[in-house]
Design a protein around this motif. Structure first.
Motif, PDB file in Angstrom:
ATOM      1  N   TRP A  19      11.309  -8.189  38.753  1.00 22.51           N
ATOM      2  CA  TRP A  19      12.134  -9.365  39.029  1.00 22.51           C
ATOM      3  C   TRP A  19      13.068  -9.096  40.207  1.00 22.51           C
ATOM      4  CZ3 TRP A  19      12.552 -14.303  38.862  1.00 22.51           C
ATOM      5  CH2 TRP A  19      13.772 -14.905  39.168  1.00 22.51           C
ATOM      6  N   MET A  22      11.189  -9.525  43.302  1.00 21.94           N
ATOM      7  CA  MET A  22      10.901 -10.951  43.498  1.00 21.94           C
ATOM      8  C   MET A  22      12.136 -11.650  44.052  1.00 21.94           C
ATOM      9  SD  MET A  22       8.486 -13.252  43.040  1.00 21.94           S
ATOM     10  CE  MET A  22       8.992 -14.333  44.360  1.00 21.94           C
ATOM     11  N   ALA A  23      13.275 -11.410  43.435  1.00 29.03           N
ATOM     12  CA  ALA A  23      14.522 -12.054  43.866  1.00 29.03           C
ATOM     13  C   ALA A  23      14.896 -11.648  45.293  1.00 29.03           C
ATOM     14  CB  ALA A  23      15.646 -11.722  42.886  1.00 29.03           C
ATOM     15  N   PHE A  55       8.981 -15.643  34.724  1.00 31.22           N
ATOM     16  CA  PHE A  55       8.586 -14.340  35.254  1.00 31.22           C
ATOM     17  C   PHE A  55       8.729 -13.352  34.104  1.00 31.22           C
ATOM     18  CE2 PHE A  55       8.920 -10.323  37.371  1.00 31.22           C
ATOM     19  CZ  PHE A  55       8.318 -10.453  38.603  1.00 31.22           C
ATOM     20  N   GLY A  66      13.145 -14.168  34.299  1.00 28.62           N
ATOM     21  CA  GLY A  66      13.555 -15.099  35.341  1.00 28.62           C
ATOM     22  C   GLY A  66      12.613 -16.281  35.472  1.00 28.62           C
ATOM     23  N   VAL A  68      10.514 -18.618  38.512  1.00 19.04           N
ATOM     24  CA  VAL A  68      10.045 -18.764  39.885  1.00 19.04           C
ATOM     25  C   VAL A  68       9.500 -20.178  40.079  1.00 19.04           C
ATOM     26  CG1 VAL A  68       9.527 -16.302  40.177  1.00 19.04           C
ATOM     27  CG2 VAL A  68       7.722 -17.835  39.383  1.00 19.04           C
ATOM     28  N   ALA A  92      11.813 -16.845  43.812  1.00 17.61           N
ATOM     29  CA  ALA A  92      12.714 -16.729  42.669  1.00 17.61           C
ATOM     30  C   ALA A  92      13.673 -17.912  42.659  1.00 17.61           C
ATOM     31  CB  ALA A  92      13.489 -15.422  42.739  1.00 17.61           C
TER      32      ALA A  92
END
Length: 141
Positions: A19, A22-23, A55, A66, A68, A92
């Motif tokens: 995550w 991704m963020a 996510f 999270g 997305v 994200a």
């Protein structure tokens, strides 16, 4: 009239793609590459711009961490030499305030028919609107 939003769950092993990684991609997001399952491919082919996905950290953690958003629909995956599989691009949106664990989901009777429990190995799967709302609430959103 705009098409109704759909909800999904995408899985990644946190040691391969977390995550936090991704963020860190920010608003430009990244391609969701490496999917090599035909049913997961079909799920990605059904994704529309603006669809949202949980996510999920698989194997280690086993928790939804999270949300997305799909920012580019299905297109070829350059990591697939066979040309049979594709990808979507995602960005994200927000972390859950509190991760929702697989153990919590299994223990909650509202989720007995959730794809995460019925097709546990599938890396891209649909989420019903009711499940979406319930998990967001469990995650503090």
């Amino acid at each position: 009239m705009a098409a109704a939003k759909s909800y999904w769950l995408v899985k990644s092993e946190p040691h391969a793609w977390s995550w936090d990684q991704m963020a860190a991609c920010g608003a430009e997001g990244t391609g969701w590459t490496g999917v090599r399952n035909h049913l997961a491919k079909q799920q990605m082919m059904a994704m529309k711009l603006g669809d949202l996905a949980f996510f999920y950290h698989s194997n280690v953690g086993k928790e939804i961490v999270g949300i997305v958003e799909v920012i580019k629909t299905f297109h070829p995956d350059p990591s697939d030499a066979s040309g049979k599989f594709g990808m979507v691009d995602v960005r994200a949106v927000e972390p859950l305030k509190r991760p929702v664990t697989l153990a919590e989901i299994k223990a909650d009777p509202r989720f007995t028919d959730m794809a995460l429990l019925k097709m546990s190995r599938l890396s891209v799967q649909p989420v019903t609107e009711a499940h979406w709302r319930a998990i967001r609430a469990l995650g503090g959103l």
